[in-house]
Design an enzyme around this catalytic site. Structure first.
Site, PDB file in Angstrom:
ATOM      1  CE  LYS A 168      -1.841   2.686   3.209  1.00  0.00           C
ATOM      2  NZ  LYS A 168      -1.924   3.912   2.544  1.00  0.00           N
ATOM      3  CD  GLU A 228      11.689  12.266  11.836  1.00  0.00           C
ATOM      4  OE1 GLU A 228      12.432  11.798  10.986  1.00  0.00           O
ATOM      5  OE2 GLU A 228      10.677  11.751  12.309  1.00  0.00           O
ATOM      6  CB  CYS A 285      13.881   8.219   7.836  1.00  0.00           C
ATOM      7  SG  CYS A 285      12.123   7.699   7.514  1.00  0.00           S
ATOM      8  CD  GLU A 328      13.306   4.206   8.330  1.00  0.00           C
ATOM      9  OE1 GLU A 328      12.964   5.066   9.432  1.00  0.00           O
ATOM     10  OE2 GLU A 328      13.348   4.483   7.161  1.00  0.00           O
TER      11      GLU A 328
END
Length: 477
Positions: free
Chosen positions: A176, A380, A283, A249
Site C-alpha cells: 500500500k 523530528e 528519515c 523503520e
C-alpha cells in the site's frame, strides 16, 4: 481526469471510491486514485497467497533472472518514474552521479540499484555445527505473504526496499503506497509486473484504514512498515492480534556532532546535504547539529552561505535544486516549530517566513542560539529547517545526541577518524556515519534502535529479515 489503477493478480483494478493526488509545487490535481475496499484488500492478499507456493518453488536462478528483468524495466522507465516523483512528491529531477543534486533521478536510479543488488545476493545453507555425530544446517525459508506500507518521502525507492527482498527470497507482496504519493508507486508496480507471474506483486491504495485492513489480514505472514512512530505503534498493535512479525523503520531525529578540530568551511556542503536532502524530508537526515563553541559561529556562517544560494521551485524547471514540502499537514508542522522557536528567543539565521503563493514552499531555514528542550530540537521536524546547537565539551554533545528516545542515524565530523570512531561507538543509533551523513548503500544494512524501530533493510541482513530460519539437524551414522 485519469484514474490510475491498482494491480491485483496481474490485472488492473479500480474501485467505486477514488481520491485525488496533488502536485505539491502547484496544487494541481494529477489524477485520481482508487480507495480500495476491504474486499479488494482481501482479494489482493488471496492472490498473493495463491501465487506464493509456485513462486517459492521456482529454481533460485529463475527468480534471480526475473529480478534482473524487473531491474531492466526500472531502467527503461527511469525517466518516466522520476518525473512522477517530481510531480507527486516534489523533489527536483536532479541527477545521479556523485556531483549531481540527489533528486528524483537519483530515486529512480536507486530503484534499479536496490533491485540488482538483492538479485545477485545468495542465502546459502549454513552449517552451524558439525561433529562426528551430527550435522546442523541453517536454511532460510520465505515467510509467505508480505504486507508492505510505504511512505511519501521516497515513495518509489522505499517501496522497492520493501518489495524486492521478499520477492527475491520466495515470498509474495501486497503493498500500500502512501495516500499522498500513490500514482508513482502504482505505475511502477504496473510496469514491473510485466516481468512477474500474476499475484506475485499486488497493490492496494487508500488512506490509513486500507493499511489497517491489509496489515490486519490473517493471511499476512510478515509486515514491513516505514513511517511515523505513531502509525507504527498502531500497526504493531494490529499485528500483535495475529502475532504477525514486523520490520519497522519509524524515523528519527539524527544528531550530527562537529568535533573541535573540524573545519567548518571544509565540511559545510556535506553537512548541508546531510540535513537538507529531499528538503529535510528524509528519515535519516541530520536534524540537529551540535557544534563545539570554538567553531559555532563559523559553522553557522558557512551553512548560511550555502542555504541562501540554493534555488527553490518546481522540480521540473531547470536549475531548481530545492522543492516544496510534500503536503500541508507537514508544512503546518514545520511552520509551527519555527514560530515556537522564534517566540522562545532563538535566532532565525535565514528563512523562517512563509512566502505565500501556490505550492507548499517554505524557505531553507537555519536556527541558531537554541538549546536542548526546545521543540525544534526535540521533535523530528521532517522539513527544510535545521537547528544548530553549541556545546562546550564532547561529553555534553554525546549526552545530547543520546538524550532522545529515537536512534535511527547520527554522524561525527572530525579530521581525526580514530577520535571520531571513539565518539561514534558511544552514540545510540542504528547507523553512525563519519564525515558524511545519510549515505546509504544497497549492500549495507539499515535500521534503527529505541523508538526508531527494529529490523534491518539492505544487504544480506535485509534478505534474512524477510525469511524464516529453519534448522535441519541430521544424525550421522
Amino acid at each position: 481526469m485519469k484514474t490510475f489503477l491498482n494491480t491485483i493478480n496481474g490485472k488492473s483494478a479500480g474501485s467505486d471510491r477514488t481520491f485525488a493526488s496533488y502536485n505539491p509545487a502547484t496544487g494541481e490535481t494529477l489524477g485520481m486514485v482508487p480507495h480500495s475496499s476491504d474486499d479488494q484488500v482481501a482479494q489482493a492478499v488471496a492472490a498473493a497467497k495463491a501465487a506464493q507456493p509456485g513462486w517459492a518453488a521456482l529454481p533460485d536462478g529463475e527468480r534471480k533472472a526475473l529480478m534482473m528483468k524487473v531491474a531492466d524495466l526500472l531502467k527503461e522507465n527511469s525517466e518516466v518514474l522520476a518525473e512522477w516523483v517530481v510531480r507527486e512528491q516534489g523533489k527536483p529531477l536532479g541527477g545521479v552521479g556523485p556531483d549531481q543534486v540527489p533528486g528524483a533521478r537519483f530515486e529512480a536510479w536507486g530503484c534499479e540499484a536496490w533491485t540488482r543488488v538483492p538479485a545477485n545476493l545468495d542465502l546459502p545453507v549454513d552449517v552451524v555445527f558439525e561433529d562426528e555425530t551430527r550435522r546442523d544446517e541453517m536454511h532460510r525459508k520465505p515467510y509467505g505473504v508480505i504486507a508492505a506500507v510505504a511512505p511519501w518521502n521516497w515513495p518509489l525507492l522505499i517501496a522497492i526496499w520493501q518489495i524486492i527482498p521478499g520477492l527475491r527470497t520466495g515470498s509474495t507482496v501486497v503493498i500500500k503506497p502512501s495516500e499522498y504519493t500513490s500514482i508513482g508507486t502504482l505505475e511502477m508496480v504496473r510496469m514491473i509486473s510485466e516481468a512477474l507471474p500474476p499475484g506475485v506483486l499486488n497493490t492496494v491504495s487508500g488512506p490509513g484504514e486500507v493499511g489497517a485492513a491489509l496489515v490486519g489480514h490473517p493471511d499476512v505472514d510478515k509486515i514491513l512498515f516505514t513511517g511515523s512512530a505513531a502509525t507504527g505503534s498502531r500497526i504493531a498493535e494490529i499485528a500483535a492480534r495475529n502475532l504477525t512479525p514486523t520490520t519497522m523503520e519509524l524515523g528519527g531525529n539524527d544528531a550530527a556532532i562537529v568535533l573541535p578540530d573540524a573545519d567548518p568551511q571544509q565540511i559545510a556542503m556535506s553537512i548541508f546535504w546531510g540535513a537538507f536532502i529531499n528538503m529535510g524530508q528524509t528519515c535519516a537526515a541530520a536534524k540537529r547539529i551540535y557544534v563545539h563553541e570554538s567553531k559555532y559561529e563559523a559553522m553557522v556562517a558557512a551553512l548560511k552561505a550555502i542555504a541562501t544560494q540554493m534555488p527553490m521551485g518546481n522540480g521540473m524547471d531547470a536549475g531548481v535544486v530545492m522543492g516544496p514540502i510534500q503536503n500541508r499537514m507537514q508544512y503546518s508542522k514545520v511552520v509551527g516549530l519555527v514560530e515556537k522557536a522564534r517566540q522562545e528567543g532563538a535566532t532565525i539565521v535565514c528563512g523562517g517566513q512563509e512566502p505565500g503563493g501556490r505550492g507548499n514552499f517554505y524557505p531553507l531555514t537555519l536556527v541558531s542560539h537554541i538549546k536542548d528542550g526546545a521543540a525544534l530540537v526535540d521533535q523530528e521536524q521532517f522539513g527544510p529547517v535545521l537547528p544548530i546547537i553549541s556545546y562546550k565539551n564532547v561529553e555534553d554533545a554525546i549526552a545530547s545526541a543520546n538524550r532522545l528516545d529515537v536512534g535511527l542515524g547520527a554522524s561525527v565530523w572530525s579530521n581525526d577518524v580514530q577520535q571520531a570512531k571513539a565518539v561514534a561507538s558511544r552514540i545510540q543509533a542504528g547507523t553512525v556515519w563519519i564525515n558524511q551523513h545519510g549515505m546509504i548503500h544497497p549492500m549495507v544494512p539499515f535500521g534503527g534502535v529505541k523508538k526508531s524501530g527494529w529490523g534491518s533493510e539492505g544487504g544480506i541482513d535485509g534478505l534474512k529479515a524477510v525469511t524464516v530460519p529453519q534448522v535441519i539437524s541430521i544424525k550421522k551414522g
